[in-house]
Design a protein around this motif. Sequence first.
Motif, PDB file in Angstrom:
ATOM      1  N   TYR A   1       0.843  -1.208   0.000  1.00  0.00           N
ATOM      2  CA  TYR A   1       0.000   0.000   0.000  1.00  0.00           C
ATOM      3  C   TYR A   1       0.874   1.252   0.000  1.00  0.00           C
ATOM      4  CZ  TYR A   1      -4.094  -2.792   1.425  1.00  0.00           C
ATOM      5  OH  TYR A   1      -5.122  -3.697   1.488  1.00  0.00           O
ATOM      6  N   TYR A   2       0.549   2.159  -0.899  1.00  0.00           N
ATOM      7  CA  TYR A   2       1.225   3.463  -0.927  1.00  0.00           C
ATOM      8  C   TYR A   2       0.195   4.558  -0.659  1.00  0.00           C
ATOM      9  CZ  TYR A   2       6.071   2.722  -2.296  1.00  0.00           C
ATOM     10  OH  TYR A   2       7.405   2.412  -2.273  1.00  0.00           O
ATOM     11  N   GLY A   3       0.654   5.655  -0.082  1.00  0.00           N
ATOM     12  CA  GLY A   3      -0.211   6.791   0.207  1.00  0.00           C
ATOM     13  C   GLY A   3       0.483   7.689   1.211  1.00  0.00           C
ATOM     14  N   ALA A   4       0.128   8.965   1.232  1.00  0.00           N
ATOM     15  CA  ALA A   4       0.745   9.885   2.192  1.00  0.00           C
ATOM     16  C   ALA A   4       0.442   9.419   3.617  1.00  0.00           C
ATOM     17  CB  ALA A   4       0.215  11.299   1.978  1.00  0.00           C
ATOM     18  N   LEU A   5       1.412   9.577   4.494  1.00  0.00           N
ATOM     19  CA  LEU A   5       1.242   9.155   5.888  1.00  0.00           C
ATOM     20  C   LEU A   5      -0.001   9.794   6.500  1.00  0.00           C
ATOM     21  CD1 LEU A   5       2.677   7.592   8.259  1.00  0.00           C
ATOM     22  CD2 LEU A   5       3.525   9.815   8.963  1.00  0.00           C
ATOM     23  N   GLU A   6      -0.231  11.056   6.189  1.00  0.00           N
ATOM     24  CA  GLU A   6      -1.378  11.774   6.750  1.00  0.00           C
ATOM     25  C   GLU A   6      -2.703  11.186   6.271  1.00  0.00           C
ATOM     26  OE1 GLU A   6      -3.183  16.354   6.910  1.00  0.00           O
ATOM     27  OE2 GLU A   6      -1.164  16.012   6.115  1.00  0.00           O
ATOM     28  N   ASP A   7      -2.698  10.636   5.062  1.00  0.00           N
ATOM     29  CA  ASP A   7      -3.947  10.155   4.457  1.00  0.00           C
ATOM     30  C   ASP A   7      -4.265   8.697   4.768  1.00  0.00           C
ATOM     31  OD1 ASP A   7      -4.226  12.632   3.204  1.00  0.00           O
ATOM     32  OD2 ASP A   7      -3.167  11.994   1.395  1.00  0.00           O
ATOM     33  N   MET A   8      -3.257   7.887   4.995  1.00  0.00           N
ATOM     34  CA  MET A   8      -3.491   6.452   5.184  1.00  0.00           C
ATOM     35  C   MET A   8      -4.057   6.163   6.567  1.00  0.00           C
ATOM     36  SD  MET A   8      -0.487   4.171   3.431  1.00  0.00           S
ATOM     37  CE  MET A   8      -1.079   2.638   4.152  1.00  0.00           C
ATOM     38  N   SER A   9      -5.045   5.297   6.621  1.00  0.00           N
ATOM     39  CA  SER A   9      -5.618   4.925   7.920  1.00  0.00           C
ATOM     40  C   SER A   9      -4.627   4.043   8.682  1.00  0.00           C
ATOM     41  CB  SER A   9      -6.932   4.169   7.730  1.00  0.00           C
ATOM     42  OG  SER A   9      -6.687   2.878   7.193  1.00  0.00           O
ATOM     43  N   ILE A  10      -4.659   4.152   9.983  1.00  0.00           N
ATOM     44  CA  ILE A  10      -3.783   3.322  10.814  1.00  0.00           C
ATOM     45  C   ILE A  10      -4.175   1.844  10.680  1.00  0.00           C
ATOM     46  CG2 ILE A  10      -3.122   2.791  13.202  1.00  0.00           C
ATOM     47  CD1 ILE A  10      -1.671   5.214  12.037  1.00  0.00           C
ATOM     48  N   SER A  11      -5.447   1.579  10.434  1.00  0.00           N
ATOM     49  CA  SER A  11      -5.856   0.168  10.266  1.00  0.00           C
ATOM     50  C   SER A  11      -5.207  -0.436   9.020  1.00  0.00           C
ATOM     51  CB  SER A  11      -7.381   0.043  10.195  1.00  0.00           C
ATOM     52  OG  SER A  11      -7.886   0.746   9.083  1.00  0.00           O
ATOM     53  N   ASP A  12      -5.112   0.335   7.920  1.00  0.00           N
ATOM     54  CA  ASP A  12      -4.435  -0.168   6.717  1.00  0.00           C
ATOM     55  C   ASP A  12      -2.935  -0.297   6.957  1.00  0.00           C
ATOM     56  OD1 ASP A  12      -6.779  -0.380   5.328  1.00  0.00           O
ATOM     57  OD2 ASP A  12      -6.480   1.381   4.060  1.00  0.00           O
ATOM     58  N   ALA A  13      -2.392   0.638   7.718  1.00  0.00           N
ATOM     59  CA  ALA A  13      -0.962   0.571   8.053  1.00  0.00           C
ATOM     60  C   ALA A  13      -0.675  -0.686   8.883  1.00  0.00           C
ATOM     61  CB  ALA A  13      -0.552   1.817   8.828  1.00  0.00           C
ATOM     62  N   LYS A  14      -1.551  -0.959   9.850  1.00  0.00           N
ATOM     63  CA  LYS A  14      -1.368  -2.154  10.693  1.00  0.00           C
ATOM     64  C   LYS A  14      -1.461  -3.427   9.856  1.00  0.00           C
ATOM     65  CE  LYS A  14      -2.808  -0.405  15.214  1.00  0.00           C
ATOM     66  NZ  LYS A  14      -3.862  -0.401  16.251  1.00  0.00           N
ATOM     67  N   TYR A  15      -2.383  -3.442   8.899  1.00  0.00           N
ATOM     68  CA  TYR A  15      -2.514  -4.625   8.033  1.00  0.00           C
ATOM     69  C   TYR A  15      -1.215  -4.853   7.260  1.00  0.00           C
ATOM     70  CZ  TYR A  15      -3.912  -7.754   4.313  1.00  0.00           C
ATOM     71  OH  TYR A  15      -3.958  -8.817   3.443  1.00  0.00           O
ATOM     72  N   GLN A  16      -0.650  -3.758   6.737  1.00  0.00           N
ATOM     73  CA  GLN A  16       0.591  -3.887   5.974  1.00  0.00           C
ATOM     74  C   GLN A  16       1.722  -4.433   6.847  1.00  0.00           C
ATOM     75  OE1 GLN A  16       1.826  -2.031   2.202  1.00  0.00           O
ATOM     76  NE2 GLN A  16       2.410  -0.394   3.562  1.00  0.00           N
ATOM     77  N   MET A  17       1.788  -3.956   8.086  1.00  0.00           N
ATOM     78  CA  MET A  17       2.820  -4.458   8.999  1.00  0.00           C
ATOM     79  C   MET A  17       2.551  -5.920   9.383  1.00  0.00           C
ATOM     80  SD  MET A  17       4.941  -1.953   9.221  1.00  0.00           S
ATOM     81  CE  MET A  17       6.018  -2.078  10.639  1.00  0.00           C
ATOM     82  N   GLU A  18       1.285  -6.293   9.506  1.00  0.00           N
ATOM     83  CA  GLU A  18       0.934  -7.696   9.802  1.00  0.00           C
ATOM     84  C   GLU A  18       1.439  -8.624   8.693  1.00  0.00           C
ATOM     85  OE1 GLU A  18      -0.512  -9.481  12.179  1.00  0.00           O
ATOM     86  OE2 GLU A  18      -0.940  -7.840  13.555  1.00  0.00           O
ATOM     87  N   VAL A  19       1.204  -8.229   7.449  1.00  0.00           N
ATOM     88  CA  VAL A  19       1.603  -9.067   6.306  1.00  0.00           C
ATOM     89  C   VAL A  19       3.124  -9.074   6.151  1.00  0.00           C
ATOM     90  CG1 VAL A  19       1.484  -9.347   3.795  1.00  0.00           C
ATOM     91  CG2 VAL A  19      -0.579  -8.715   5.076  1.00  0.00           C
TER      92      VAL A  19
END
Length: 270
Positions: free
Chosen positions: A85-103
């Motif tokens: 997933y790419y996107g500005a840090l300000e725009d990306m939801s923390i839930s999507d960020a957590k999913y990326q770290m999970e994977v």
Amino acid sequence: MKKTVLITGASAGIGKATAIYLAQNGYNVYGAARRIEKMQDLKGYGIKPISLDVTSEESLVACIEQIVMEAGSVDILINNAGSGYYGALEDMSISDAKYQMEVNLFGVARLIQLVLPSMRKNKFGKIVNISSVGGKITLPMGGWYHASKFAIEGLSDALRKEVKSFGIDVIVVEPGGTKSEMVGLGTDYMMKVSGKTAYGQLAKGVGKMYAKIEKDAAEPIVIAKLIKEGIETNNPKTRYVGASGAKLMLFFRKVLSDKLFDKMVMSQMK
């Protein structure tokens, strides 16, 4: 005796190419991914498809239990499944960020935990973690992706020191531009979350740059051959770098200051 390989993310790209290449070269290969329907063709190469969601503890445990029951152990683990997933840090939801770290991080770590007991017992094991040139250099809009890959680099370096005395090698592979579904999916996501925000213009620039990278991207077999080289060497390198632009970008990162490197990267966004 054939060595047993588990490769995650085997439904497409580097994972699929590596599964096929290793099976053709005498390995007993298990290909794992969520989309098991995309791996049915692998059976023709003698590869055993397994349904695996690296974010699910139940799925991870079931996968390893099945392989241990059928083959005795996982001799070589190739952690290839990834999210981009790419996107500005300000725009990306923390839930999507957590999913990326999970994977990209926690799923990798958990699989390693599950295979290490039998590797230690057998005094043999190869753990291959697919990082990225993005584990050493960063592009705007890739904050969480880069965070996950930088973490894989650090995790691998620490693990290598922990398990060396048990006859286990830890190898990091850093692909550059390689043909995969991930680039297109990551760019689509970026335009969805940041295309109409304050970062919209930058997102368009990053998208254009990725289109160029995709055009010149290497075939996944390039990385499959690097992986084979790493797992068949008695004393493997800690890192293998390959595919489009990888070595050049790492060279520039090494010789340029942070600010000069930033300028060089941002000049490609226009």
